[in-house]
Design a protein around this motif. Structure first.
Motif, mmCIF file in Angstrom:
data_model
loop_
_atom_site.group_PDB
_atom_site.id
_atom_site.type_symbol
_atom_site.label_atom_id
_atom_site.label_comp_id
_atom_site.label_asym_id
_atom_site.label_seq_id
_atom_site.Cartn_x
_atom_site.Cartn_y
_atom_site.Cartn_z
ATOM 1 N N GLN A 51 6.491 3.605 -1.811
ATOM 2 C CA GLN A 51 6.281 2.830 -0.674
ATOM 3 C C GLN A 51 4.746 2.432 -0.975
ATOM 4 O OE1 GLN A 51 5.636 4.560 3.097
ATOM 5 N NE2 GLN A 51 5.995 2.674 4.153
ATOM 6 N N GLN A 86 6.423 -0.448 -6.357
ATOM 7 C CA GLN A 86 7.623 -0.508 -5.564
ATOM 8 C C GLN A 86 9.148 -0.575 -6.508
ATOM 9 O OE1 GLN A 86 6.980 -4.252 -3.790
ATOM 10 N NE2 GLN A 86 5.965 -3.487 -1.905
ATOM 11 N N LEU A 115 1.830 0.119 0.729
ATOM 12 C CA LEU A 115 0.995 -0.485 1.600
ATOM 13 C C LEU A 115 -0.151 -1.281 1.213
ATOM 14 C CD1 LEU A 115 0.666 2.654 3.898
ATOM 15 C CD2 LEU A 115 2.628 1.220 3.608
ATOM 16 N N THR A 120 3.518 7.293 -1.168
ATOM 17 C CA THR A 120 2.955 6.282 -0.405
ATOM 18 C C THR A 120 1.595 5.938 -0.907
ATOM 19 O OG1 THR A 120 4.367 7.128 1.548
ATOM 20 C CG2 THR A 120 2.424 5.518 1.978
ATOM 21 N N SER A 179 0.810 -10.971 3.667
ATOM 22 C CA SER A 179 1.617 -10.536 4.720
ATOM 23 C C SER A 179 2.747 -9.905 4.415
ATOM 24 C CB SER A 179 2.001 -11.935 5.261
ATOM 25 O OG SER A 179 2.854 -12.667 4.377
ATOM 26 N N GLY A 180 3.721 -9.545 5.307
ATOM 27 C CA GLY A 180 4.834 -8.709 5.064
ATOM 28 C C GLY A 180 4.727 -7.408 5.897
ATOM 29 N N GLU A 181 5.772 -6.840 5.643
ATOM 30 C CA GLU A 181 6.169 -5.423 6.602
ATOM 31 C C GLU A 181 5.101 -4.387 6.303
ATOM 32 O OE1 GLU A 181 9.558 -2.069 6.589
ATOM 33 O OE2 GLU A 181 9.998 -3.924 5.950
ATOM 34 N N ASN A 182 4.856 -4.288 5.201
ATOM 35 C CA ASN A 182 3.804 -2.984 4.992
ATOM 36 C C ASN A 182 2.376 -3.672 4.606
ATOM 37 O OD1 ASN A 182 5.768 -0.825 5.498
ATOM 38 N ND2 ASN A 182 6.376 -1.288 3.278
ATOM 39 N N HIS A 183 2.038 -4.801 5.472
ATOM 40 C CA HIS A 183 0.892 -5.356 5.051
ATOM 41 C C HIS A 183 -0.141 -5.133 6.480
ATOM 42 C CE1 HIS A 183 -2.158 -8.532 5.545
ATOM 43 N NE2 HIS A 183 -2.405 -8.253 3.992
ATOM 44 N N GLN A 184 -1.428 -5.152 6.103
ATOM 45 C CA GLN A 184 -2.362 -5.121 7.361
ATOM 46 C C GLN A 184 -3.635 -5.908 7.012
ATOM 47 O OE1 GLN A 184 -3.710 -1.308 9.165
ATOM 48 N NE2 GLN A 184 -2.346 -0.240 7.828
#
Length: 96
Positions: free
Chosen positions: A27, A22, A29, A3, A36-41
């Motif tokens: 994984q 990827q 982040l 990760t 944006s996206g699922e593994n984005h902050q």
């Protein structure tokens, strides 16, 4: 699988690195101002805030996109300070 957190990751070299990691099964982040996206902050390295991190993080890439392209004698003290805050203090604060 490892990760990896990439500060940046939405453009240029850091985006290419995220895609390569990827594709190799890791994984990834990302934390940046524009992605944006699922593994984005959402994260602004110039004004860092706490990030939600997984229990185990195997790697960190600090790559916010900033550079002042001027001859050194034309860079103001304020511009130097802003670059230092983002590139040096931002990295140190993020690691903390």
């Amino acid at each position: 699988m490892k990760t990896i957190l990439i500060i940046g990751g939405s453009h240029g070299i850091s985006h290419s690195l995220a895609m390569q990691l990827q594709q190799n099964g890791h994984q990834v982040l990302t934390a940046n101002r524009s992605g944006s996206g699922e593994n984005h902050q959402a994260f602004d390295a110039a004004n860092p805030t706490a990030l939600e991190l997984p229990e185990q993080l195997d790697g960190l890439v600090y790559a916010p996109g900033s550079i002042t392209l001027k001859p050194a004698h034309r860079i103001s003290a304020a511009e130097m300070l802003e670059e230092f805050k983002l590139n040096a203090l931002g990295a140190a604060t993020t690691v903390q």
